[in-house]
Design a protein around this motif. Structure first.
Motif, mmCIF file in Angstrom:
data_model
loop_
_atom_site.group_PDB
_atom_site.id
_atom_site.type_symbol
_atom_site.label_atom_id
_atom_site.label_comp_id
_atom_site.label_asym_id
_atom_site.label_seq_id
_atom_site.Cartn_x
_atom_site.Cartn_y
_atom_site.Cartn_z
ATOM 1 N N TYR B 33 -33.986 97.190 -24.257
ATOM 2 C CA TYR B 33 -34.403 96.415 -25.096
ATOM 3 C C TYR B 33 -35.019 97.444 -26.361
ATOM 4 O O TYR B 33 -35.381 98.754 -25.940
ATOM 5 C CB TYR B 33 -35.639 95.758 -24.738
ATOM 6 C CG TYR B 33 -35.402 94.874 -23.343
ATOM 7 C CD1 TYR B 33 -35.132 95.542 -22.458
ATOM 8 C CD2 TYR B 33 -35.113 93.434 -23.794
ATOM 9 C CE1 TYR B 33 -34.927 94.844 -21.189
ATOM 10 C CE2 TYR B 33 -34.997 92.576 -22.452
ATOM 11 C CZ TYR B 33 -34.697 93.480 -21.372
ATOM 12 O OH TYR B 33 -34.186 92.634 -20.280
ATOM 13 N N TYR B 35 -38.356 97.606 -29.324
ATOM 14 C CA TYR B 35 -39.312 97.073 -29.874
ATOM 15 C C TYR B 35 -39.949 97.960 -30.986
ATOM 16 O O TYR B 35 -39.787 99.117 -30.973
ATOM 17 C CB TYR B 35 -40.407 96.851 -28.811
ATOM 18 C CG TYR B 35 -40.033 95.728 -27.807
ATOM 19 C CD1 TYR B 35 -39.421 96.444 -26.721
ATOM 20 C CD2 TYR B 35 -40.113 94.579 -27.795
ATOM 21 C CE1 TYR B 35 -39.104 95.593 -25.299
ATOM 22 C CE2 TYR B 35 -39.967 93.642 -26.605
ATOM 23 C CZ TYR B 35 -39.314 94.082 -25.560
ATOM 24 O OH TYR B 35 -39.080 93.475 -24.647
ATOM 25 N N GLN B 37 -43.603 98.504 -32.609
ATOM 26 C CA GLN B 37 -45.327 98.194 -32.792
ATOM 27 C C GLN B 37 -45.855 99.318 -33.688
ATOM 28 O O GLN B 37 -45.830 100.316 -33.828
ATOM 29 C CB GLN B 37 -45.698 98.922 -31.324
ATOM 30 C CG GLN B 37 -47.222 98.534 -31.263
ATOM 31 C CD GLN B 37 -47.708 98.609 -29.785
ATOM 32 O OE1 GLN B 37 -47.201 99.626 -29.176
ATOM 33 N NE2 GLN B 37 -48.622 97.949 -29.241
ATOM 34 N N LEU B 43 -46.495 94.293 -29.664
ATOM 35 C CA LEU B 43 -44.896 94.690 -29.797
ATOM 36 C C LEU B 43 -44.042 93.451 -30.494
ATOM 37 O O LEU B 43 -44.094 92.329 -30.229
ATOM 38 C CB LEU B 43 -44.486 94.862 -28.326
ATOM 39 C CG LEU B 43 -44.568 95.994 -27.744
ATOM 40 C CD1 LEU B 43 -46.190 96.092 -27.324
ATOM 41 C CD2 LEU B 43 -43.704 96.167 -26.433
ATOM 42 N N PHE B 45 -40.318 92.315 -30.793
ATOM 43 C CA PHE B 45 -38.838 92.304 -30.338
ATOM 44 C C PHE B 45 -37.929 92.606 -31.514
ATOM 45 O O PHE B 45 -38.087 92.011 -32.617
ATOM 46 C CB PHE B 45 -38.673 91.054 -29.670
ATOM 47 C CG PHE B 45 -37.349 91.078 -29.047
ATOM 48 C CD1 PHE B 45 -36.182 90.207 -29.861
ATOM 49 C CD2 PHE B 45 -36.676 91.582 -27.970
ATOM 50 C CE1 PHE B 45 -35.017 90.169 -29.520
ATOM 51 C CE2 PHE B 45 -35.439 91.475 -27.621
ATOM 52 C CZ PHE B 45 -34.571 90.814 -28.331
ATOM 53 N N TYR B 48 -31.892 93.114 -28.187
ATOM 54 C CA TYR B 48 -31.513 93.342 -26.507
ATOM 55 C C TYR B 48 -30.100 93.560 -26.520
ATOM 56 O O TYR B 48 -29.183 92.910 -26.932
ATOM 57 C CB TYR B 48 -32.113 92.184 -25.940
ATOM 58 C CG TYR B 48 -31.742 91.529 -24.655
ATOM 59 C CD1 TYR B 48 -30.947 90.367 -24.700
ATOM 60 C CD2 TYR B 48 -31.667 92.075 -23.636
ATOM 61 C CE1 TYR B 48 -30.476 89.946 -23.546
ATOM 62 C CE2 TYR B 48 -31.128 91.758 -22.274
ATOM 63 C CZ TYR B 48 -30.540 90.555 -22.280
ATOM 64 O OH TYR B 48 -29.894 90.166 -21.156
ATOM 65 N N SER B 58 -31.789 88.652 -33.043
ATOM 66 C CA SER B 58 -32.703 87.857 -33.852
ATOM 67 C C SER B 58 -33.837 88.505 -34.553
ATOM 68 O O SER B 58 -34.432 88.230 -35.376
ATOM 69 C CB SER B 58 -32.999 86.766 -33.175
ATOM 70 O OG SER B 58 -33.773 86.841 -32.210
ATOM 71 N N LEU B 91 -40.173 101.556 -29.571
ATOM 72 C CA LEU B 91 -40.237 101.572 -28.268
ATOM 73 C C LEU B 91 -39.019 101.101 -27.569
ATOM 74 O O LEU B 91 -38.666 100.012 -28.072
ATOM 75 C CB LEU B 91 -41.296 100.850 -27.503
ATOM 76 C CG LEU B 91 -42.738 101.378 -27.737
ATOM 77 C CD1 LEU B 91 -44.022 100.272 -27.639
ATOM 78 C CD2 LEU B 91 -43.020 102.550 -26.771
#
Lengths: 108, 117
Positions: B33, B35, B37, B43, B45, B48, B58, B91
């Motif tokens: 995954y 992310y 921030q 976080l 998204f 994935y 998405s 991340l």
């Protein structure tokens, strides 16, 4: 409205206090739930998974209420080291949606 | 054992340049995954991977963002023509494969702090 909402706090509590955080999620099909903690300028670390029957890990208790679509985290006997931001997570079809976090400061 | 690693740990780039961020997941973790921030925020998204395929893209904010994964291992996140609003910590996390109705916990890398000047 955000998919996962948390009270941002901050929560300021004395050592030894009991503190509870709630988190609501909007996707009723969410399958898995977790609590993470994140220290300042660090990556999130898993605190605990949240099970339908509720679960406890030492001073920490997590609960899930699917009917009302919220999860909770209870911390008993707070320690200074519990000071952090607590993130709740709802997962659906592999996608994890994090709340913005609740900040806890435990003071001597 | 070794955790999730990310490189570089810090990246400063000029607006308009391309950047590539790398993630090495925990060995045996087939889910990966990404992310973002931003400072003081939660976080966000991005994408994935399950194995080398990305069932859910998405979260990528624009077509300047892309990611790939090879060998069910290393992943790279590429940001083209960087903008100042891309400044954030990126991340990466990995987890065991999902089983039906069950998602395993994610383990995070230390992040790459990107600053676009």
């Amino acid at each position: 409205r955000k998919e996962v909402e948390q009270d941002p706090g901050p929560f300021n509590v004395p050592e030894g206090a009991t503190v509870a955080f709630n988190c609501t999620y909007s996707n009723s099909a969410s399958q898995s739930f977790f609590w993470y903690r994140q220290d300042c300028r660090k990556e999130p670390k898993l605190l605990m998974s949240v099970y339908s029957s509720g679960n406890e890990d030492g001073r920490f208790t997590a609960q899930l209420n699917r009917a009302s679509q919220y999860i909770s985290l209870l911390i008993r006997d707070s320690k200074l080291s519990d000071s952090a931001t607590y993130l709740c997570v709802a997962v659906y079809a592999g996608k994890s949606t994090f709340g913005d976090g609740t900040t806890l400061t435990v003071k001597p | 054992g070794a955790g999730v690693s990310q490189s570089p740990s810090n990246k400063v780039t000029e607006k308009g340049k391309d950047v590539e961020l790398r993630c090495d997941p925990i060995s045996g973790h087939t889910a990966l995954y990404w992310y973002r921030q931003r400072l003081g925020q939660g976080l966000e998204f991005l994408i994935y991977f399950q194995g080398n395929s990305a069932p859910d893209k998405s979260g990528l904010p624009s077509d300047r963002f892309s990611a790939e994964r090879t060998g069910e291992s290393v992943s790279t996140l590429t940001i083209q023509r960087t903008q100042q609003e891309d400044s954030a910590v990126y991340l990466c996390a990995s987890s065991l494969s999902r089983t039906s109705g069950m998602t395993y916990e994610q383990y995070f890398g230390p992040g790459t702090r990107l600053t676009v000047t």
